[in-house]
Design an enzyme around this catalytic site. Structure first.
Site, PDB file in Angstrom:
ATOM      1  N   ARG A  11      -3.654  12.007   2.976  1.00 19.71           N
ATOM      2  CA  ARG A  11      -3.830  11.170   1.781  1.00 19.71           C
ATOM      3  C   ARG A  11      -4.073  12.070   0.558  1.00 19.71           C
ATOM      4  NH1 ARG A  11      -5.208   5.893   2.160  1.00 19.71           N
ATOM      5  NH2 ARG A  11      -4.482   5.924   0.019  1.00 19.71           N
ATOM      6  N   HIS A  41       0.864  -1.191   0.000  1.00 18.97           N
ATOM      7  CA  HIS A  41       0.000   0.000   0.000  1.00 18.97           C
ATOM      8  C   HIS A  41       0.901   1.242   0.000  1.00 18.97           C
ATOM      9  CE1 HIS A  41      -3.458   2.396   0.347  1.00 18.97           C
ATOM     10  NE2 HIS A  41      -3.868   2.131   1.561  1.00 18.97           N
ATOM     11  N   ASP A  49      -2.434  -1.507  12.433  1.00 17.65           N
ATOM     12  CA  ASP A  49      -3.462  -1.608  11.393  1.00 17.65           C
ATOM     13  C   ASP A  49      -4.371  -2.756  11.807  1.00 17.65           C
ATOM     14  OD1 ASP A  49      -4.899  -1.380   9.002  1.00 17.65           O
ATOM     15  OD2 ASP A  49      -3.396  -2.413   7.777  1.00 17.65           O
TER      16      ASP A  49
HETATM   17  N1   CP Z   1      -6.239   3.735   4.516  1.00 18.88           N
HETATM   18  C1   CP Z   1      -6.978   3.451   3.429  1.00 18.88           C
HETATM   19  O1   CP Z   1      -6.463   3.112   2.365  1.00 18.88           O
HETATM   20  O2   CP Z   1      -8.317   3.595   3.616  1.00 18.88           O
HETATM   21  P1   CP Z   1      -9.468   3.138   2.627  1.00 18.88           P
HETATM   22  O3   CP Z   1      -9.499   1.636   2.623  1.00 18.88           O
HETATM   23  O4   CP Z   1     -10.709   3.735   3.195  1.00 18.88           O
HETATM   24  O5   CP Z   1      -9.156   3.651   1.244  1.00 18.88           O
HETATM   25  N1  NVA Z   2      -4.394  -3.834   5.748  1.00 19.03           N
HETATM   26  C1  NVA Z   2      -5.667  -3.212   5.421  1.00 19.03           C
HETATM   27  C2  NVA Z   2      -5.477  -1.817   4.968  1.00 19.03           C
HETATM   28  C3  NVA Z   2      -6.739  -1.069   4.665  1.00 19.03           C
HETATM   29  C4  NVA Z   2      -6.494   0.331   4.171  1.00 19.03           C
HETATM   30  C5  NVA Z   2      -6.373  -4.030   4.361  1.00 19.03           C
HETATM   31  O1  NVA Z   2      -5.729  -4.466   3.408  1.00 19.03           O
HETATM   32  O2  NVA Z   2      -7.577  -4.254   4.505  1.00 19.03           O
END
Ligand code: CP
Ligand code: NVA
Length: 308
Positions: free
Chosen positions: A293, A135, A226
């Site tokens: 973001r 990510h 997370d």
């Molecule tokens: N942190 C993040 O990517 O959030 P969303 O899943 O809401 O896009």
């Molecule tokens: N680790 C989480 C991040 C969400 C933004 C997922 O992949 O669901």
């Protein structure tokens, strides 16, 4: 060469530093303006960004839409299940068609190979908006947030608590590029990707794996967590039980430096990976992180179009 942003290393440390500076400068320059008003230079005027989602999103979806508006362009938000991609049209053909209709493509998906395939067949920039592997966009916003909170990146001691997931992989990648250290507090069996760790160590970062949550967080400048169950993963009681000692609560935060910053990419599962007292507490920077973001996406887009 078309610039794709599938990983932080596609930009590299110098460009990443420039992107962070650009994000902070642009954020400061538009304080108080309505959020949909373009920046005076409208640096991506007329550009169309296709946002393709195979997974849910709030922040990534809204921030890219607002980011491209502030740069003078516009977004098309596509829920993949309502497109022909969701009925079996190939990623390659989707890449070819979207490249003729849009100026850049962001994809949020499960298998990282799909975003790589999209980039392979696209003739416009492709941005990784989260895969099961990584990510990177999130981590640009996280680094911006740390800089804004007075944390110089080289030598920073970052503690990660919980699951060894996609967000952690990109954080570890950033450590190698920006020369900070990560202590990963993770239970056995839930480790993050060994390749990211090896590359970060090769880049000069110290990456420690701690089975003891307290050891991971002691003396840290930054504490990050997370969700324990990422999108697409089964809700497993055994995993929740293994993660329980890694919950970021007041007792754990007390071991970090007094001025330590708490980050969470959100969405949070309050009472699981973090308590209300921490996420709503004075050391939490999660709302700045979420706002950033927008500013980070703008710098990623400007880099992809060769403006940084
Ligand atoms: N942190 C993040 O990517 O959030 P969303 O899943 O809401 O896009
Ligand atoms: N680790 C989480 C991040 C969400 C933004 C997922 O992949 O669901």
């Amino acid at each position: 060469m078309t610039r794709h942003f599938l990983a932080l290393s596609d930009a590299g440390g110098d460009a990443l530093a420039a992107m962070l500076g650009d994000a902070m400068d642009r954020k400061a320059a538009r304080q108080g303006l309505p959020k949909g008003l373009p920046d005076p230079d409208a640096s991506l005027g007329g550009r169309v960004l296709a946002l393709v989602f195979e997974k849910s999103s709030t922040r990534t979806r809204v921030s890219f839409d607002i980011a491209i508006r502030q740069l003078g362009g516009s977004a098309l938000v596509l829920d993949a299940s309502n497109t022909q991609l969701g009925r079996g049209e190939t990623v390659a053909d989707t890449a070819r068609v979207l490249s003729r209709m849009a100026d850049a493509i962001m994809l949020r998906t499960d298998d990282h190979a799909k975003v790589e395939e999209l980039a392979h067949y696209a003739s416009v920039p492709v941005i990784n908006g989260l895969t099961d592997l990584s990510h990177p966009c999130q981590i640009v916003a996280d680094l911006q947030t740390l800089l804004e909170h007075g944390k110089a990146l080289p030598g920073l001691e970052v503690a990660w608590l919980g699951d060894g997931n996609n967000v952690l992989n990109s954080l570890v990648e950033a450590a190698g590029l920006m020369k900070f250290n990560v202590r990963i507090g993770v239970p056995e069996g839930y480790d993050s990707d060994a390749g990211f760790i090896a590359r970060a160590r090769g880049g000069g970062a110290r990456i420690d794996i701690c089975r003891d949550a307290q050891a991971a967080v002691r003396g840290a400048d930054v504490v990050v967590t997370d969700t324990w169950i990422s999108m697409g993963q089964a809700h497993a009681e055994a995993k929740l039980a293994a993660m329980a000692p890694y919950q970021v609560n007041d007792a754990l935060m007390a071991l970090a430096k007094p001025d330590a910053v708490f980050l969470h990419c959100l969405p949070a599962h309050r009472g699981e990976e973090v308590t209300d007292t921490v996420i709503d507490g004075p050391r939490s920077a999660v709302w700045d992180e979420a706002e950033n973001r927008i500013h980070a996406q703008k710098s990623i887009l400007r880099w992809a179009f060769g403006q940084i």
